[in-house]
Design a protein around this motif. Structure first.
Motif, mmCIF file in Angstrom:
data_model
loop_
_atom_site.group_PDB
_atom_site.id
_atom_site.type_symbol
_atom_site.label_atom_id
_atom_site.label_comp_id
_atom_site.label_asym_id
_atom_site.label_seq_id
_atom_site.Cartn_x
_atom_site.Cartn_y
_atom_site.Cartn_z
ATOM 1 N N ASN A 1 0.857 -1.190 0.000
ATOM 2 C CA ASN A 1 0.000 0.000 0.000
ATOM 3 C C ASN A 1 0.892 1.240 0.000
ATOM 4 O O ASN A 1 1.382 1.673 1.043
ATOM 5 C CB ASN A 1 -0.916 -0.009 1.225
ATOM 6 C CG ASN A 1 -1.893 1.140 1.212
ATOM 7 O OD1 ASN A 1 -1.773 2.078 0.435
ATOM 8 N ND2 ASN A 1 -2.866 1.073 2.100
ATOM 9 N N ASN A 2 1.091 1.817 -1.176
ATOM 10 C CA ASN A 2 1.972 2.975 -1.333
ATOM 11 C C ASN A 2 1.440 4.208 -0.603
ATOM 12 O O ASN A 2 2.197 5.114 -0.277
ATOM 13 C CB ASN A 2 2.197 3.285 -2.814
ATOM 14 C CG ASN A 2 3.397 4.182 -3.010
ATOM 15 O OD1 ASN A 2 4.453 3.968 -2.422
ATOM 16 N ND2 ASN A 2 3.232 5.204 -3.838
ATOM 17 N N ASP A 3 0.142 4.246 -0.324
ATOM 18 C CA ASP A 3 -0.433 5.382 0.412
ATOM 19 C C ASP A 3 0.184 5.509 1.802
ATOM 20 O O ASP A 3 0.339 6.623 2.320
ATOM 21 C CB ASP A 3 -1.943 5.250 0.535
ATOM 22 C CG ASP A 3 -2.667 5.459 -0.795
ATOM 23 O OD1 ASP A 3 -2.043 6.040 -1.720
ATOM 24 O OD2 ASP A 3 -3.829 5.044 -0.904
ATOM 25 N N LEU A 4 0.542 4.383 2.411
ATOM 26 C CA LEU A 4 1.163 4.422 3.736
ATOM 27 C C LEU A 4 2.551 5.055 3.676
ATOM 28 O O LEU A 4 2.945 5.791 4.579
ATOM 29 C CB LEU A 4 1.238 3.013 4.332
ATOM 30 C CG LEU A 4 -0.114 2.344 4.598
ATOM 31 C CD1 LEU A 4 0.084 0.905 5.037
ATOM 32 C CD2 LEU A 4 -0.903 3.131 5.618
ATOM 33 N N VAL A 5 3.268 4.791 2.599
ATOM 34 C CA VAL A 5 4.581 5.411 2.394
ATOM 35 C C VAL A 5 4.413 6.915 2.227
ATOM 36 O O VAL A 5 5.128 7.707 2.850
ATOM 37 C CB VAL A 5 5.308 4.797 1.173
ATOM 38 C CG1 VAL A 5 6.568 5.568 0.839
ATOM 39 C CG2 VAL A 5 5.618 3.336 1.420
#
Length: 151
Positions: free
Chosen positions: A24-28
């Motif tokens: 989940n790139n949103d967490l990055v």
């Protein structure tokens, strides 16, 4: 955004990022945004506090964080991604030593506090000059009017 997802690889392996975020790139992006906001907070002068006018440099935070690519200040990027790693590590039980991440976070924030206090001067960062009299602190001298209990 000042920090980019690839910047995190300076302080944490890609497989660890994938393990923590489960892809989940949103967490990055959220960790990077939080780190950027935290770093800005350390570098931004408090124009409402007269202590900010004690001779320490007042950094031009907008210019610093609008820089892109190789124009970004390397040490600010390094400390900001260390902070981002700490925000990301809170999500996981991966094979990352939490105590080490905590120690690195503490060192990065302590360094930023020293910059904010003017103990560390970064001549590579742009500064602002305050010429507007409305932002210059006002000083008043004298004593208060004596209180006489309505007599």
């Amino acid at each position: 955004m000042y920090l980019q997802p690839d910047d995190l690889e300076q302080v944490i392996y890609g497989y660890q990022i994938d393990q923590i975020t489960e892809g989940n790139n949103d967490l990055v992006l959220q960790a990077l945004a939080a780190a950027e906001q935290e770093t800005r907070g350390y570098l931004a002068p408090n124009l409402n506090n007269r202590d900010s006018f004690d001779g320490r440099p007042l950094y031009d935070v907008a210019t610093i964080f609008n820089a892109t690519g190789s124009d970004r200040d390397a040490i600010i990027v390094q400390h900001a991604v260390t902070i981002a790693k700490f925000h990301l590590v809170h999500l996981c039980n991966a094979d990352i030593l939490f105590d080490r991440a905590q120690s690195n976070y503490d060192r990065a924030t302590a360094w930023l506090v020293r910059v904010a206090k003017g103990e560390v001067i970064l001549d590579s960062l742009p500064t602002v000059t305050i010429n507007d009299e409305s932002t210059t602190p006002t000083w008043s001298y004298g004593s208060r009017k004596k209180f006489n209990h309505g007599i």
